[in-house]
Design a protein around this motif. Structure first.
Motif, PDB file in Angstrom:
ATOM      1  N   PRO A   1       0.832  -1.204   0.000  1.00 41.28           N
ATOM      2  CA  PRO A   1       0.000   0.000   0.000  1.00 41.28           C
ATOM      3  C   PRO A   1       0.864   1.251   0.000  1.00 41.28           C
ATOM      4  CG  PRO A   1      -0.021  -1.063   2.154  1.00 41.28           C
ATOM      5  CD  PRO A   1       0.657  -2.016   1.232  1.00 41.28           C
ATOM      6  N   GLN A   2       0.458   2.210  -0.787  1.00 42.62           N
ATOM      7  CA  GLN A   2       1.220   3.445  -0.910  1.00 42.62           C
ATOM      8  C   GLN A   2       0.628   4.543  -0.033  1.00 42.62           C
ATOM      9  OE1 GLN A   2       4.059   3.765  -3.015  1.00 42.62           O
ATOM     10  NE2 GLN A   2       3.791   1.543  -2.981  1.00 42.62           N
ATOM     11  N   ALA A   3       1.528   5.266   0.648  1.00 42.92           N
ATOM     12  CA  ALA A   3       1.087   6.418   1.432  1.00 42.92           C
ATOM     13  C   ALA A   3       0.600   7.504   0.476  1.00 42.92           C
ATOM     14  CB  ALA A   3       2.229   6.940   2.288  1.00 42.92           C
ATOM     15  N   PRO A   4      -0.354   8.315   0.902  1.00 42.70           N
ATOM     16  CA  PRO A   4      -0.813   9.401   0.029  1.00 42.70           C
ATOM     17  C   PRO A   4       0.343  10.307  -0.370  1.00 42.70           C
ATOM     18  CG  PRO A   4      -2.252   9.157   1.944  1.00 42.70           C
ATOM     19  CD  PRO A   4      -1.059   8.294   2.199  1.00 42.70           C
ATOM     20  N   ALA A   5       0.359  10.742  -1.619  1.00 40.98           N
ATOM     21  CA  ALA A   5       1.421  11.635  -2.080  1.00 40.98           C
ATOM     22  C   ALA A   5       1.338  12.961  -1.339  1.00 40.98           C
ATOM     23  CB  ALA A   5       1.283  11.865  -3.577  1.00 40.98           C
ATOM     24  N   PRO A   6       2.483  13.519  -0.919  1.00 45.14           N
ATOM     25  CA  PRO A   6       2.454  14.815  -0.235  1.00 45.14           C
ATOM     26  C   PRO A   6       1.956  15.911  -1.167  1.00 45.14           C
ATOM     27  CG  PRO A   6       4.696  14.205  -0.804  1.00 45.14           C
ATOM     28  CD  PRO A   6       3.848  13.010  -1.107  1.00 45.14           C
TER      29      PRO A   6
ATOM     30  N   ALA B   1       8.876  10.587  -4.964  1.00 48.98           N
ATOM     31  CA  ALA B   1       8.593  11.849  -5.642  1.00 48.98           C
ATOM     32  C   ALA B   1       7.254  11.744  -6.344  1.00 48.98           C
ATOM     33  CB  ALA B   1       9.687  12.188  -6.642  1.00 48.98           C
ATOM     34  N   SER B   2       6.530  12.848  -6.374  1.00 45.72           N
ATOM     35  CA  SER B   2       5.227  12.874  -7.030  1.00 45.72           C
ATOM     36  C   SER B   2       4.960  14.285  -7.516  1.00 45.72           C
ATOM     37  CB  SER B   2       4.129  12.433  -6.059  1.00 45.72           C
ATOM     38  OG  SER B   2       2.851  12.507  -6.676  1.00 45.72           O
TER      39      SER B   2
ATOM     40  N   LEU C   1       6.977  17.511  -6.233  1.00 47.04           N
ATOM     41  CA  LEU C   1       7.504  17.412  -4.873  1.00 47.04           C
ATOM     42  C   LEU C   1       8.415  16.193  -4.733  1.00 47.04           C
ATOM     43  CD1 LEU C   1       4.228  18.199  -2.891  1.00 47.04           C
ATOM     44  CD2 LEU C   1       6.205  19.715  -3.131  1.00 47.04           C
ATOM     45  N   LEU C   2       9.503  16.381  -3.972  1.00 44.23           N
ATOM     46  CA  LEU C   2      10.425  15.301  -3.632  1.00 44.23           C
ATOM     47  C   LEU C   2      10.399  15.075  -2.127  1.00 44.23           C
ATOM     48  CD1 LEU C   2      13.564  16.468  -5.685  1.00 44.23           C
ATOM     49  CD2 LEU C   2      11.860  14.812  -6.403  1.00 44.23           C
ATOM     50  N   THR C   3      10.383  13.817  -1.707  1.00 42.05           N
ATOM     51  CA  THR C   3      10.457  13.485  -0.290  1.00 42.05           C
ATOM     52  C   THR C   3      11.796  12.814  -0.013  1.00 42.05           C
ATOM     53  OG1 THR C   3       8.064  13.162  -0.185  1.00 42.05           O
ATOM     54  CG2 THR C   3       9.373  12.225   1.612  1.00 42.05           C
TER      55      THR C   3
END
Length: 451
Positions: free
Chosen positions: A9-14, A54-55, A58-60
């Motif tokens: 499961p993927q965390a919501p994109a920031p 990244a999405s 934005l980069l995390t």
């Protein structure tokens, strides 16, 4: 034990810039220590934050900091990070097969990309393409094609040019440090002439072209030139947009003298400047066009596209490479092109231009440390100078970039004199993130100009 094929499961994109630690944070610093022991020192990084996801724009990083990306991996992720169409096509292709080598057993994706390039690049003449991995490879192969087709050897390039890091393209690149110093000798038959740099030369486009052409004719001879290679907007050299009339005059001279006009659109291509290709701004139709960067949403792919008669002048086996036109990279390119069309990212680039340029010009007027604001679409720049002069101020440029980085906004510098901040946001960047990133840049300039 068989590994699970169920996707995690993927965390919501920031959706916003978030700073949880200083930049770089402790985990990024730990990774930097590991890097120092394993990665060659000659590979540098603008900002040593280690990205985990990244999405969009934005980069995390490893510390959970979320940064606004005004660099797009140097004009690569035009469609945004992890664009859905790119990710979907890459996943499917990876399940089917990852490599066969097109020179051994071909596949449809390569053909589809070449068909798309024939449709999208300037001109309605018959076109063909050949695919490679990097921009430098594309430029180098464009020179090979031009030399074969013309039977000539000389290649003309321009002041402030950047064309790559292979031996031939280093020779074509203008700036010595860090790109060329200590790496010679370079390939012969490369000749450099003045270009058009309106902020510094004060010439009109036709005047600058006449100066360049005079130099070519007197020092080389038009009948000796295989190719003239130029960037419609110079990238690493400082985002230098030539004065209007320069490119058409050079292209006309090439036609009159049987010289192959090569547009290096590695950084300007694929909607970056507000049109699919920057050459079309003045209705210039290159004989050959070299592309890379934004073509494939982050995967390594490049191309030479041009007149079919030129591409076919090279005999079978003369062009290619083991990985050129890799099937996964081709799938990414088709997803990227699909996204650009469906989301009209050329219009998005013009929208970004309309927001950014007025703010940069107002900042220049307010602070007195920006000598020139220039660019098209989402390829924009501010050239920093010492107040009341045109003397480059690379120290201030570095401080401004560093302040942006500390605040969680990735900007890049460039220029022959190291005094240009360039902005290359993803074309899909949301207006609120664009506004926030610009506010950070404005604050950095105001603060550092007073320091």
């Amino acid at each position: 034990m068989t590994a699970s094929t169920t996707a995690e499961p993927q965390a919501p994109a920031p959706r916003q810039r978030t700073l949880r630690t200083e930049i770089p944070g402790p985990l990024s610093r730990q990774l930097q220590e590991r890097r120092a022991n394993a990665v060659a020192a000659g590979v540098s990084s603008v900002l040593p934050v280690y990205v985990t996801s990244a999405s969009g724009g934005l980069l995390t990083d490893a510390d959970g900091n979320v940064l606004i990306d005004f660099g797009s991996g140097i004009a690569v992720t035009n469609v945004g990070h992890s664009a859905p169409a790119v990710v979907d096509r890459v996943r499917k292709q990876a399940c089917w097969f990852t490599h066969t080598c097109f020179m051994v057993t071909p596949y449809e994706g390569y053909v589809e990309v070449c068909e798309a390039l024939a449709e999208l690049t300037p001109g309605d003449h018959a076109k063909k393409s050949v695919l490679f991995n990097s921009g430098a490879e594309a430029v180098e192969n464009a020179v090979k094609i031009a030399r074969t087709a013309t039977g000539r050897q000389a290649v003309v390039v321009f002041d402030h040019a950047y064309h790559g890091r292979t031996n031939l393209t280093m020779g074509m690149t203008a700036k010595s440090v860090p790109y060329k110093h200590g790496f010679g000798p370079f390939a012969p038959e490369i000749y450099r002439v003045p270009g058009s740099y309106p902020f510094r030369d004060g010439l009109s486009g036709p005047e600058a072209a006449a100066l360049a052409i005079d130099r070519i004719e007197k020092q080389i001879g038009g009948d000796q030139v295989a190719a003239v290679v130029l960037e419609p907007i110079q990238g690493e050299g400082g985002f230098i947009e030539p004065a209007r009339g320069f490119l058409p005059a050079i292209a006309a001279w090439c036609r009159e003298n049987g010289v192959v006009y090569v547009a290096d659109e590695v950084q300007t291509g694929f909607c970056r400047t507000g049109s699919w290709f920057a050459s079309t701004d003045e209705d210039v139709v290159p004989d050959l066009i070299a592309t890379a960067k934004g073509i494939a949403g982050g995967l390594p792919l490049s191309a030479v596209t041009g007149r079919a008669s030129l591409l076919d002048a090279v005999p079978p086996g003369g062009l290619g490479g083991t990985y050129g036109g890799n099937p996964i990279a081709c799938a990414a390119a088709l997803g990227s092109i699909e996204t650009m069309k469906n989301e009209d990212l050329a219009a998005s680039a013009k929208r970004i231009e309309g927001i950014v340029l007025p703010r940069l010009r107002a900042l220049a007027s307010e602070t007195g440390v920006i000598g020139d604001v220039r660019g098209r679409g989402a390829m924009l720049a501010a050239e920093f100078v010492k107040p009341g002069s045109v003397e480059p101020d690379p120290d201030l440029t570095k401080r401004v970039a560093a302040a942006c980085h500390r605040a969680g906004v990735i900007v890049l510098t460039c220029g022959t004199y190291g005094n240009v901040v360039r902005l290359l946001p993803p074309l899909s960047l949301a207006d609120d993130l664009l506004d926030e990133g610009l506010s950070v840049l404005e604050h950095a300039v105001r603060t550092e100009a007073r320091a």
